[in-house]
Each structure stands twice: as C-alpha cells, then as structure tokens.
Design a protein around this motif. Sequence first.
Motif, mmCIF file in Angstrom:
data_model
loop_
_atom_site.group_PDB
_atom_site.id
_atom_site.type_symbol
_atom_site.label_atom_id
_atom_site.label_comp_id
_atom_site.label_asym_id
_atom_site.label_seq_id
_atom_site.Cartn_x
_atom_site.Cartn_y
_atom_site.Cartn_z
ATOM 1 N N LYS A 34 -62.028 -31.742 -22.140
ATOM 2 C CA LYS A 34 -63.138 -32.789 -22.080
ATOM 3 C C LYS A 34 -64.212 -32.079 -21.430
ATOM 4 O O LYS A 34 -65.356 -32.305 -21.953
ATOM 5 C CB LYS A 34 -62.585 -33.855 -21.284
ATOM 6 C CG LYS A 34 -61.867 -34.770 -22.055
ATOM 7 C CD LYS A 34 -61.411 -36.153 -21.478
ATOM 8 C CE LYS A 34 -60.405 -36.913 -22.052
ATOM 9 N NZ LYS A 34 -60.163 -38.136 -21.284
ATOM 10 N N GLU A 35 -64.250 -31.288 -20.322
ATOM 11 C CA GLU A 35 -65.295 -30.743 -19.654
ATOM 12 C C GLU A 35 -65.999 -29.674 -20.529
ATOM 13 O O GLU A 35 -67.039 -29.649 -20.750
ATOM 14 C CB GLU A 35 -64.767 -29.955 -18.380
ATOM 15 C CG GLU A 35 -66.071 -29.446 -17.533
ATOM 16 C CD GLU A 35 -65.363 -28.881 -16.147
ATOM 17 O OE1 GLU A 35 -66.046 -28.073 -15.708
ATOM 18 O OE2 GLU A 35 -64.276 -29.438 -15.660
ATOM 19 N N GLU A 38 -68.159 -31.249 -23.232
ATOM 20 C CA GLU A 38 -69.272 -31.638 -22.810
ATOM 21 C C GLU A 38 -70.345 -30.354 -22.782
ATOM 22 O O GLU A 38 -71.639 -30.553 -23.074
ATOM 23 C CB GLU A 38 -69.234 -32.068 -21.299
ATOM 24 C CG GLU A 38 -70.661 -32.556 -20.703
ATOM 25 C CD GLU A 38 -70.687 -32.588 -19.303
ATOM 26 O OE1 GLU A 38 -71.732 -32.809 -18.609
ATOM 27 O OE2 GLU A 38 -69.709 -31.972 -18.683
ATOM 28 N N SER A 224 -74.374 -34.130 -14.728
ATOM 29 C CA SER A 224 -73.007 -33.794 -15.251
ATOM 30 C C SER A 224 -71.998 -35.067 -15.521
ATOM 31 O O SER A 224 -72.414 -35.963 -14.641
ATOM 32 C CB SER A 224 -72.330 -32.855 -13.968
ATOM 33 O OG SER A 224 -70.713 -32.970 -14.327
ATOM 34 N N MET A 225 -71.496 -34.976 -16.403
ATOM 35 C CA MET A 225 -70.464 -36.254 -16.587
ATOM 36 C C MET A 225 -69.205 -36.411 -15.913
ATOM 37 O O MET A 225 -68.554 -37.547 -15.646
ATOM 38 C CB MET A 225 -70.083 -35.946 -18.004
ATOM 39 C CG MET A 225 -71.039 -36.470 -19.229
ATOM 40 S SD MET A 225 -70.459 -36.127 -20.638
ATOM 41 C CE MET A 225 -68.947 -37.398 -20.856
#
Length: 239
Positions: A34-35, A38, A224-225
């Motif tokens: 996931k990171e 992004e 950042s998410m």
Amino acid sequence: METALKKSEFSWEEYFSDKKKGGHRFSTEEFLAKEAKEKLFHLSGGKTLLDFGCGAGELLIHYVPNYEKVIGVDFSRSMLLEAEKKVMQHEYRNVDLIFADDRTVWDELNVKFDRITATAVVQYLTPEQLEGFIRNASEHLSKEGKIIFFDIIDPKFYYLWKIGWFSQNFMSWSIFTGACLDCLKRMSAFLKNKPYDIIGNSYSPHLIEKIARRSDFHVEYVKSMYYEYRYHAILSKIS
C-alpha cells in the motif's frame, strides 16, 4: 598536563551498518504494498528510476515492475544484502544495486533518470548535503525528470505525534508528561553524543523550497497518507 575525554563522533553510516530492515510503520507485505502504491502514484511514470537510500528494498521491489531500469543505492551493506535477496527472489533482471552515499553515488552512474527518489532519507542529511544532493541529482535527470523526496519529517507535526496528539486515546494531561519525557531524552542523547532518536533531522517545507530553488526547482508538497508527521516534496525543473 591537561587531559580531556573526547566524545566519539556519531555516524549514521555506522549506525545502519548492521541493520536489515527499514523504518516503516509496519513490516507486513500488505502495508508495504500500500505504501509503495501511494509513492508510485506520486512518481507518476517514467522509464528509469534511481532509488537513493533504498535500504532493504521493501519499496524497491514494488517499484521495479513499473520501470525499464531501476538502480537502488544505499550506504549500508547489510541493507543492500537484504535488498539483493528480495530482488533475486522475484527474479528481477532490470535492477542494479550500488553501495554508495550521497557524495560517492554520482561517480557510479552513467545514465540519465526520469525519476530520482529517496524515502525517509532527507532526515539524515544536513542542509548542505541536501543542497549538494539536489544539485548533483539535477545533472543526472532526463529533460522532463523529477526528484521526489518521500516522507520528509515536518517539525510541527512530528512533535504533536511524539506527545500522542494523533492517538485515539490522547488526553490533554499527556502534553505535559510527553514534554517532560521529551526533554529528558534530548538531554540524555546530548550527553551521550548520539542523535535524539532514529528520526534524525526535520525540515520545514519552507526550507526545502529555499534549497531547491537555488538549483532552479519548483516544489510541490503532498501530505503522507501513512505517517501523520511526514510529507512528500516533488521537485520539477523551472521551465
């Protein structure tokens, strides 16, 4: 005769010399994927990628399928060994790994890159080193190339995170407790001649932009998410 105890000089290279994992919030494959997704969104294409400070390759292996050529660089041999294991496990043929730091890496490169990225690396560079990195990276960018610094520590939000502001169980009294503990940790780190914590240096967006503009870069900022106290900086050449 006058004598004095001389403190040994701290080195991030020495600190990371035997580390085998990056400083990600979670080490699960699901979170890392996931990171990486992004970050790939903000990298937004290109065919060649330089991943400086690739560490153990947790994100690198997710970048590789999206590029024709990827070069990963780190100053920790133990980290690079872990990255090499991951590359071999996935049988990737379009990636090279280089042992180098922000000063020596440029002599190892003979190609231009569409994207040059570094994740959670700015914190280990002084302002002078950061400016030198941007200047050198500029010379190794393709015409429409970009430099993307991921997960830069925002000094304002980092302190709030340290005292638990973003926690669901945050209580107002914890501000005082957190501040006291923070002061004690800072004092202990100073006496031991060690960094306050693994985080290293924080940089305000204003300072990043000031440094980048000296090398003729425009800067776009993105929060950042996955880390409340970090932001990304996307550097594009001023046309």
